[in-house]
Write an enzyme that holds these catalytic residues in place. Structure first.
Site, mmCIF file in Angstrom:
data_model
loop_
_atom_site.group_PDB
_atom_site.id
_atom_site.type_symbol
_atom_site.label_atom_id
_atom_site.label_comp_id
_atom_site.label_asym_id
_atom_site.label_seq_id
_atom_site.Cartn_x
_atom_site.Cartn_y
_atom_site.Cartn_z
ATOM 1 N N SER A 118 0.962 -1.193 0.004
ATOM 2 C CA SER A 118 0.080 -0.137 -0.035
ATOM 3 C C SER A 118 1.063 1.249 -0.074
ATOM 4 O O SER A 118 1.868 1.386 0.891
ATOM 5 C CB SER A 118 -0.823 -0.114 1.191
ATOM 6 O OG SER A 118 -1.927 0.794 1.182
ATOM 7 N N GLU A 119 0.603 2.311 -0.891
ATOM 8 C CA GLU A 119 1.683 3.309 -1.303
ATOM 9 C C GLU A 119 1.736 4.322 0.177
ATOM 10 O O GLU A 119 2.729 4.937 -0.033
ATOM 11 C CB GLU A 119 1.163 4.070 -2.464
ATOM 12 C CG GLU A 119 -0.061 4.631 -2.267
ATOM 13 C CD GLU A 119 -1.161 3.822 -3.084
ATOM 14 O OE1 GLU A 119 -1.167 2.791 -2.876
ATOM 15 O OE2 GLU A 119 -1.980 4.607 -3.577
ATOM 16 N N ASN A 120 0.939 3.994 0.826
ATOM 17 C CA ASN A 120 1.443 5.008 2.277
ATOM 18 C C ASN A 120 2.454 4.437 3.152
ATOM 19 O O ASN A 120 2.790 4.907 4.037
ATOM 20 C CB ASN A 120 0.021 5.085 3.023
ATOM 21 C CG ASN A 120 -0.544 3.774 3.468
ATOM 22 O OD1 ASN A 120 -0.561 2.974 2.657
ATOM 23 N ND2 ASN A 120 -0.777 3.948 4.666
#
Lengths: 230, 217
Positions: B45-47
């Site tokens: 997840s790009e966070n």
């Protein structure tokens, strides 16, 4: 060397109308809650805020938006905030939307002494308008400039008196890059400890990047999308 | 015809052992529920997490552990957490094997639009532009038509673009299609859907080569 300040209001001293701030966090995760509350109380306005998101209507940067303290937002995603949308559509708020990876890298570059870099993100879209394009290995890239800020305000889990920081979970997000890119960086931590208590092998942000540190209190840590497995 | 879960199930068949995969918000998120038995796939997840696990139980909820959709999540054994610059280094540096995301429009040359409706919806692109600009393997998961019944597979996108010429495959409620030399190549039909149904629902040009098999899901 004394970086420790006693409160959020003391930490934000020197933040003046019209300044540019970076604020860490992704959604409401890892945002400097105490410092935002102090900025609301201090009433500084005309701020340019660089933050991945703009909070929700009644929490995070939404609190500064409500009081019209923000002149310009530089973000990658600003949904979930009706007041934000209203101010933007009425032209009361300037908004610069940047691809998330470019935003992160522009902050990192700002702190790392790299004035600009090329990235493929946004090529062929309105994000690329007016930007220099260069081919590398036959693929077009656009030139993006580093970002810096008068003050960067980050939130960490633990920090020591020298400003060394450790984040927890995905509350890390933009905080480490923003800590690097502030002329003055304020760290708001859940637990302030003595030097030597944090294992040097597990420091995420070395203290050199932090000028002021304080222990916040009453962290609400609001959850935007509480999603439960059934 | 497939529902959202059916689309997710069909895309899950594209997964391969050892892949690192980024799933976008909406239908793509559902894919994690349908990883074929015996495959080890790590979700990014790009966070800032690799090894994203299922949603938490009430007791496991941690405000400091969310995905890019801001939903609470868990971390799998062997997960890794990192900052946003590192996260997009993985993406831009092509270390992620597959990106699945939703779209408002896809054009037959592989252009995608999914971040803005001028004058109506301006939420921002989040990480979508970085993802589509760099990934080699991009699957779009979406309904074939919009709420008004208009095709979302077009000759040319009408909305502001997220990326150019980047989509490789599209899985909809009606079909699996690939972007092939500037047109949509029909690969499979959804159960109970005819080639004619797909032609009617597709504004862009289709390549229909021989018998089109029905999906096996």
């Amino acid at each position: 060397m004394n970086k420790v300040v006693q409160s959020a209001s003391e930490a934000i001293k020197g933040i003046k109308n019209g300044m540019t701030l970076m604020l860490g966090g992704f959604g409401l995760c890892g945002i400097p809650e105490n410092s935002i509350a102090a900025l609301v109380s201090a009433g500084v306005s005309g701020l340019t805020c660089i933050s991945n998101n703009a909070g929700v209507d009644d929490f995070g940067l939404g609190l500064l938006l409500q009081k019209k303290q923000i002149k310009k937002m530089i973000s990658s995603y600003v949904g979930e905030n009706a007041e934000f949308e209203r101010q933007m559509l009425n032209g009361e708020l300037e908004v610069d939307l940047i691809p998330q990876g470019s935003l992160a890298e522009r902050c990192r570059a700002g702190g790392a002494g790299i004035p600009a870099f090329y990235t493929p993100a946004g090529y062929g879209t309105e994000v690329a308008e007016g930007k220099e394009v260069k081919l590398f290995n036959g693929k077009p890239h656009i030139l993006e400039y580093a970002l810096s800020a008068d003050f960067a305000i980050v939130k960490a889990w633990k920090g020591d008196r020298l400003g060394n920081l450790i984040y927890k979970g995905t509350a890390r997000n933009f905080n480490p890059m923003m800590a690097m890119a502030g002329k003055i960086t304020i760290a708001e931590v859940e637990e302030l400890v003595e030097p030597g208590e944090l294992d040097p092998n597990f420091i995420h942000t070395p203290g050199v990047f932090v000028q002021r540190i304080f222990q916040g209190n009453n962290f609400e840590k609001r959850i935007e999308q509480r999603t439960i497995r059934t | 015809m497939l529902d959202k879960h059916g689309i997710a199930k069909r895309i899950a068949q594209e997964l391969r052992d050892g892949w690192y995969v980024n799933l976008g918000i909406g239908i793509p998120t559902l894919i994690a529920n349908y990883v074929p038995e015996g495959l080890q796939v790590e979700f990014q997840s790009e966070n800032g997490i690799l090894g994203m696990g299922p949603f938490p139980t009430e007791e496991e909820v941690d405000a400091d552990l969310i995905n890019a959709g801001k939903q609470t999540i868990t971390a799998m054994p062997g997960a890794a957490i990192f900052d946003s610059a590192t996260s997009f280094a993985m993406i831009r540096g092509k270390h992620i094997h597959l990106t699945v995301l939703g779209a408002m429009e896809v054009a037959q040359n592989g252009d995608i639009a999914n971040w803005k409706i001028p004058g109506r919806m301006v939420k921002g692109m989040g990480g979508a532009m970085d993802l589509v600009a760099s990934a080699d393997n991009i699957i779009v998961a979406m309904m074939h038509t919009n709420k008004k019944g208009y095709s979302k597979l077009l000759k040319k996108c009408t909305l502001p673009l997220t990326g150019v010429g980047c989509v490789t495959k599209i899985v909809t409620n009606l079909a699996v299609l690939e972007v092939d030399s500037g047109r949509f190549k029909l690969i499979e039909r959804a159960p109970g859907v005819t080639v004619y149904d797909i032609e009617k629902a597709t504004e862009g040009e289709l390549i229909i080569d021989g018998d089109i098999p029905e999906m096996n899901i």
